[in-house]
Design a protein around this motif. Structure first.
Motif, PDB file in Angstrom:
ATOM      1  N   PHE A 131       0.310  -1.410   0.062  1.00  0.00           N
ATOM      2  CA  PHE A 131       0.301   0.122  -0.015  1.00  0.00           C
ATOM      3  C   PHE A 131       1.029   0.972  -0.018  1.00  0.00           C
ATOM      4  N   TYR A 132       1.422   1.585  -0.879  1.00  0.00           N
ATOM      5  CA  TYR A 132       1.640   3.482  -1.559  1.00  0.00           C
ATOM      6  C   TYR A 132       2.985   2.503  -0.594  1.00  0.00           C
ATOM      7  N   GLY A 133       3.792   1.732  -1.421  1.00  0.00           N
ATOM      8  CA  GLY A 133       5.202   1.012  -1.180  1.00  0.00           C
ATOM      9  C   GLY A 133       5.677   0.450   0.292  1.00  0.00           C
ATOM     10  N   GLU A 134       3.843   0.890   0.971  1.00  0.00           N
ATOM     11  CA  GLU A 134       5.008  -0.106   2.237  1.00  0.00           C
ATOM     12  C   GLU A 134       3.795  -1.789   2.212  1.00  0.00           C
ATOM     13  N   PRO A 135       4.348  -2.089   2.606  1.00  0.00           N
ATOM     14  CA  PRO A 135       3.942  -3.957   2.807  1.00  0.00           C
ATOM     15  C   PRO A 135       2.683  -4.016   3.733  1.00  0.00           C
ATOM     16  N   MET A 136       2.478  -4.693   3.682  1.00  0.00           N
ATOM     17  CA  MET A 136       1.023  -5.007   4.010  1.00  0.00           C
ATOM     18  C   MET A 136       0.595  -5.505   5.326  1.00  0.00           C
TER      19      MET A 136
END
Length: 131
Positions: A96-101
């Motif tokens: 999500f926007y470069g961040e892991p789930m």
């Protein structure tokens, strides 16, 4: 509506007599008529439900949703959804926007997959019933 009445309704939609249905399922020719006064065994109830692609709960009158999924279908959907999630996680493509789930996001996504697959399976059962 009784079990026999539900079976009669389903058989009528398929343009098959109860006698023909009984024989096709490997029962005695008058077996289905006996359901007027006695309950079917679990294995015979399951055979009838599978034939019509309806749930045993529908035949028993516990549910009016004739396209409800069997316990095995629900398990199969859960397994497929888990495989999809594993595939997404293994590829590392879900973020999500470069961040892991997060674990919470994974659970929500898995829940959504299960719901969508259940809805699609019910639609498929309904479509098959109409043909």
């Amino acid at each position: 509506m009784t079990i026999l009445e539900r079976i009669q309704e389903l058989a009528k939609k398929r343009d098959i007599t109860l006698k023909e249905l009984s024989l096709e399922l490997g029962f005695s020719k008058n077996y289905l008529y006996s359901l007027k006064t006695q309950a079917p065994s679990a294995d015979k109830l399951s055979k009838i439900a599978d034939y019509f692609r309806v749930s045993t709960d529908y035949l028993l009158g516990r549910s009016d949703d004739k396209y409800d999924l069997s316990p095995q279908e629900k398990i199969d959907i859960g397994i497929e959804a888990e495989k999809m999630m594993k595939g997404l996680n293994d590829e590392g493509s879900v973020n999500f926007y470069g961040e892991p789930m997060s674990e919470e996001d994974k659970e929500a996504t898995l829940s959504a997959l299960n719901l969508l697959m259940t809805i699609n399976r019910k639609k498929a059962k309904k479509k098959k019933d109409m043909n």
